[in-house]
Design an enzyme around this catalytic site. Structure first.
Site, PDB file in Angstrom:
ATOM      1  N   SER A 176       0.839  -1.310  -0.129  1.00 12.44           N
ATOM      2  CA  SER A 176      -0.094  -0.005  -0.053  1.00 12.44           C
ATOM      3  C   SER A 176       0.989   1.116  -0.002  1.00 12.44           C
ATOM      4  O   SER A 176       1.835   1.156   0.531  1.00 12.44           O
ATOM      5  CB  SER A 176      -0.855   0.102   1.185  1.00 12.44           C
ATOM      6  OG  SER A 176      -1.446   1.255   1.479  1.00 12.44           O
ATOM      7  N   TYR A 217      -1.670  -0.424  10.275  1.00 19.75           N
ATOM      8  CA  TYR A 217      -1.790  -0.895   8.827  1.00 19.75           C
ATOM      9  C   TYR A 217      -0.354  -0.619   8.067  1.00 19.75           C
ATOM     10  O   TYR A 217      -0.191  -1.407   7.174  1.00 19.75           O
ATOM     11  CB  TYR A 217      -2.940  -0.244   8.087  1.00 19.75           C
ATOM     12  CG  TYR A 217      -3.141  -0.454   6.750  1.00 19.75           C
ATOM     13  CD1 TYR A 217      -3.838  -1.659   6.371  1.00 19.75           C
ATOM     14  CD2 TYR A 217      -2.786   0.497   5.862  1.00 19.75           C
ATOM     15  CE1 TYR A 217      -4.205  -2.003   5.024  1.00 19.75           C
ATOM     16  CE2 TYR A 217      -3.157   0.249   4.345  1.00 19.75           C
ATOM     17  CZ  TYR A 217      -3.721  -1.219   4.077  1.00 19.75           C
ATOM     18  OH  TYR A 217      -3.944  -1.216   2.906  1.00 19.75           O
TER      19      TYR A 217
HETATM   20  N1  LIG Z   1      -8.668  -0.457  -1.412  1.00 19.16           N
HETATM   21  C1  LIG Z   1      -7.665   0.593  -1.450  1.00 19.16           C
HETATM   22  O1  LIG Z   1      -7.654   1.620  -1.756  1.00 19.16           O
HETATM   23  C2  LIG Z   1      -6.311  -0.313  -1.107  1.00 19.16           C
HETATM   24  C3  LIG Z   1      -5.224   0.401  -0.948  1.00 19.16           C
HETATM   25  C4  LIG Z   1      -4.120  -0.060  -0.647  1.00 19.16           C
HETATM   26  C5  LIG Z   1      -4.006  -1.394  -0.438  1.00 19.16           C
HETATM   27  N2  LIG Z   1      -5.222  -2.361  -0.439  1.00 19.16           N
HETATM   28  C6  LIG Z   1      -5.151  -3.648   0.046  1.00 19.16           C
HETATM   29  O2  LIG Z   1      -5.786  -4.421  -1.189  1.00 19.16           O
HETATM   30  C7  LIG Z   1      -6.474  -5.561  -0.529  1.00 19.16           C
HETATM   31  C8  LIG Z   1      -7.840  -5.791  -0.732  1.00 19.16           C
HETATM   32  O3  LIG Z   1      -8.416  -4.709  -0.317  1.00 19.16           O
HETATM   33  P1  LIG Z   1      -9.734  -4.040  -0.551  1.00 19.16           P
HETATM   34  O4  LIG Z   1     -10.113  -2.676  -0.593  1.00 19.16           O
HETATM   35  O5  LIG Z   1     -10.442  -4.822  -1.830  1.00 19.16           O
HETATM   36  O6  LIG Z   1     -10.550  -4.765   0.625  1.00 19.16           O
HETATM   37  P2  LIG Z   1     -12.025  -5.384   0.876  1.00 19.16           P
HETATM   38  O7  LIG Z   1     -12.150  -5.425   2.489  1.00 19.16           O
HETATM   39  O8  LIG Z   1     -13.149  -4.838   0.153  1.00 19.16           O
HETATM   40  O9  LIG Z   1     -11.595  -6.917   0.760  1.00 19.16           O
HETATM   41  C9  LIG Z   1     -10.637  -7.673   1.481  1.00 19.16           C
HETATM   42  C10 LIG Z   1     -11.421  -9.096   1.290  1.00 19.16           C
HETATM   43  O10 LIG Z   1     -10.241  -9.871   2.303  1.00 19.16           O
HETATM   44  C11 LIG Z   1     -11.063 -10.948   3.067  1.00 19.16           C
HETATM   45  N3  LIG Z   1     -10.337 -11.395   3.987  1.00 19.16           N
HETATM   46  C12 LIG Z   1      -9.922 -10.486   4.996  1.00 19.16           C
HETATM   47  N4  LIG Z   1      -9.438 -11.213   6.123  1.00 19.16           N
HETATM   48  C13 LIG Z   1      -8.964 -12.488   5.486  1.00 19.16           C
HETATM   49  C14 LIG Z   1      -8.467 -13.636   5.825  1.00 19.16           C
HETATM   50  N5  LIG Z   1      -7.798 -13.651   7.052  1.00 19.16           N
HETATM   51  N6  LIG Z   1      -8.318 -14.786   5.200  1.00 19.16           N
HETATM   52  C15 LIG Z   1      -8.973 -14.537   4.007  1.00 19.16           C
HETATM   53  N7  LIG Z   1      -9.604 -13.524   3.501  1.00 19.16           N
HETATM   54  C16 LIG Z   1      -9.651 -12.462   4.259  1.00 19.16           C
HETATM   55  C17 LIG Z   1     -12.237 -10.188   3.432  1.00 19.16           C
HETATM   56  O11 LIG Z   1     -13.134 -11.120   3.619  1.00 19.16           O
HETATM   57  C18 LIG Z   1     -12.504  -9.296   1.854  1.00 19.16           C
HETATM   58  O12 LIG Z   1     -13.348 -10.148   1.048  1.00 19.16           O
HETATM   59  C19 LIG Z   1      -6.014  -5.410   0.869  1.00 19.16           C
HETATM   60  O13 LIG Z   1      -4.604  -6.100   1.030  1.00 19.16           O
HETATM   61  C20 LIG Z   1      -5.788  -4.030   1.091  1.00 19.16           C
HETATM   62  O14 LIG Z   1      -5.073  -3.884   2.288  1.00 19.16           O
HETATM   63  C21 LIG Z   1      -6.359  -1.895  -0.602  1.00 19.16           C
END
Ligand SMILES: NC(=O)c1ccc[n+]([C@@H]2O[C@H](COP(=O)([O-])OP(=O)(O)OC[C@H]3O[C@@H](n4cnc5c(N)ncnc54)[C@H](O)[C@@H]3O)[C@@H](O)[C@H]2O)c1
Length: 296
Positions: A143, A155
């Site tokens: 991230s 985080y």
């Molecule tokens: N959305 C953003 O702008 C953004 C920015 C930087 C990084 N990220 C990273 O991208 C990834 C996806 O983010 P997102 O925004 O789609 O989040 P989201 O919350 O929409 O989706 C995350 C998914 O991971 C699943 N999850 C959580 N804990 C888990 C576990 N222990 N085992 C298996 N599955 C698990 C959740 O149930 C969910 O379906 C994450 O790693 C997040 O930190 C997102």
């Protein structure tokens, strides 16, 4: 012939947001997917959408923080098709709290999911990739927050660890034909919904717009790319710099407090670094000049 025809790829955390978008795009390009999430309903919905579009997937409910589950994802891939070509370590959690109000439970949970989860599923996958002699591709999810961001320190630290893991694995596994990169996505998903003061454009910040980068980094088109952290932010694409020692490289057989103070006020003064996700200019300590152009 599709870009990922016959490729078998594990994607974690596919029940929502970016994980679902990556899965649909990888599937569209011909990959057979092993899908993971702890959220059974979300997982089933992604599986359904893939099948409705003619794709192939095997869904497995479980936590990436569980080593046995991590290894079972690899076993599932191998049982389904006799091979594993790639893994997208996407599962992750996020929360916002000023550090003075953070709790040991939340700190542990974010580290377990984002760091250990990536290590568990990633290690299970690379064990197979190395043992098979065929190599493979690991795509981690870091991230921009890894550069430092106020009120999400835990985080940010977890995603910094993912970047370090990416560089270490890329170095260690190069000779085994395993490429390891990370993606810094930015998308409007449930995870960030509560942390954004302004609701961003669902088009510009749709997870679907990030998905082609995951597909590219998993495919052979990026065969020469490893050890990189690649950021997608709005319309922008850029590489993240790697932090390492930089010039000037000062040397002294006995660094006393006085010598250190002198170095910081002289040779190092012009080189103090920007920090934070927004690359805010370094604000000099009172009484020092700071780098040229330093400003609040
Ligand atoms: N959305 C953003 O702008 C953004 C920015 C930087 C990084 N990220 C990273 O991208 C990834 C996806 O983010 P997102 O925004 O789609 O989040 P989201 O919350 O929409 O989706 C995350 C998914 O991971 C699943 N999850 C959580 N804990 C888990 C576990 N222990 N085992 C298996 N599955 C698990 C959740 O149930 C969910 O379906 C994450 O790693 C997040 O930190 C997102």
């Amino acid at each position: 012939m599709k870009l990922l025809e016959d490729r078998v790829i594990i994607v974690t955390g596919v029940g929502a947001g970016l994980g679902r978008a990556y899965s649909l795009d990888l599937s569209r390009h011909g990959a057979l997917l092993v899908l993971n999430d702890i959220d059974e309903e979300g997982l089933a919905e992604t599986d359904r959408q893939i099948r409705a579009r003619g794709g192939r997937a095997v869904a497995r409910v479980g936590s990436v923080c569980d080593w046995d589950h991590a290894t079972s994802l690899v076993d599932t891939a191998v049982a389904s098709s006799g091979r594993l070509d790639g893994i997208v370590n996407n599962a992750g959690i996020h929360y916002v709290v000023p550090s003075v109000h953070d709790t040991p439970e939340r700190m542990r949970q974010v580290m377990e999911t984002n760091v250990l989860g990536t290590q568990y599923t990633g290690t299970a996958a690379i064990r197979h990739m190395v043992a098979s002699g065929r190599g493979g591709v690991v795509l981690n999810v870091s991230s921009g927050a890894a550069s430092g961001m106020a009120s999400i320190a835990s985080y940010s630290a977890s995603k910094g660890a993912v970047a370090s893991l990416t560089w270490s694995w890329a170095l260690e596994l190069r000779e085994d034909g395993v490429r390891v990169n990370a993606i810094d996505p930015a998308a409007y998903t449930v995870q960030v919904e509560h942390t954004m003061a302004v609701r961003p454009s669902p088009v510009t910040w749709s997870p679907d717009r990030i998905a082609p980068l995951a597909t590219y980094l998993v495919s052979d088109l990026s065969a020469s790319v490893t050890g990189q952290v690649v950021r997608r932010w709005g319309d922008d694409l850029h590489l993240m710099s790697h932090h390492g020692p930089m010039a000037p490289w000062l040397s002294d057989p006995g660094w006393t407090v006085e010598k250190l103070d002198r170095a910081f006020r002289t040779e190092l003064s012009d080189h103090l670094q920007s920090y934070g996700r927004d690359m805010r200019k370094y604000v000099p300590f009172p009484g020092t000049a700071g780098p040229p152009g330093a400003e609040e």
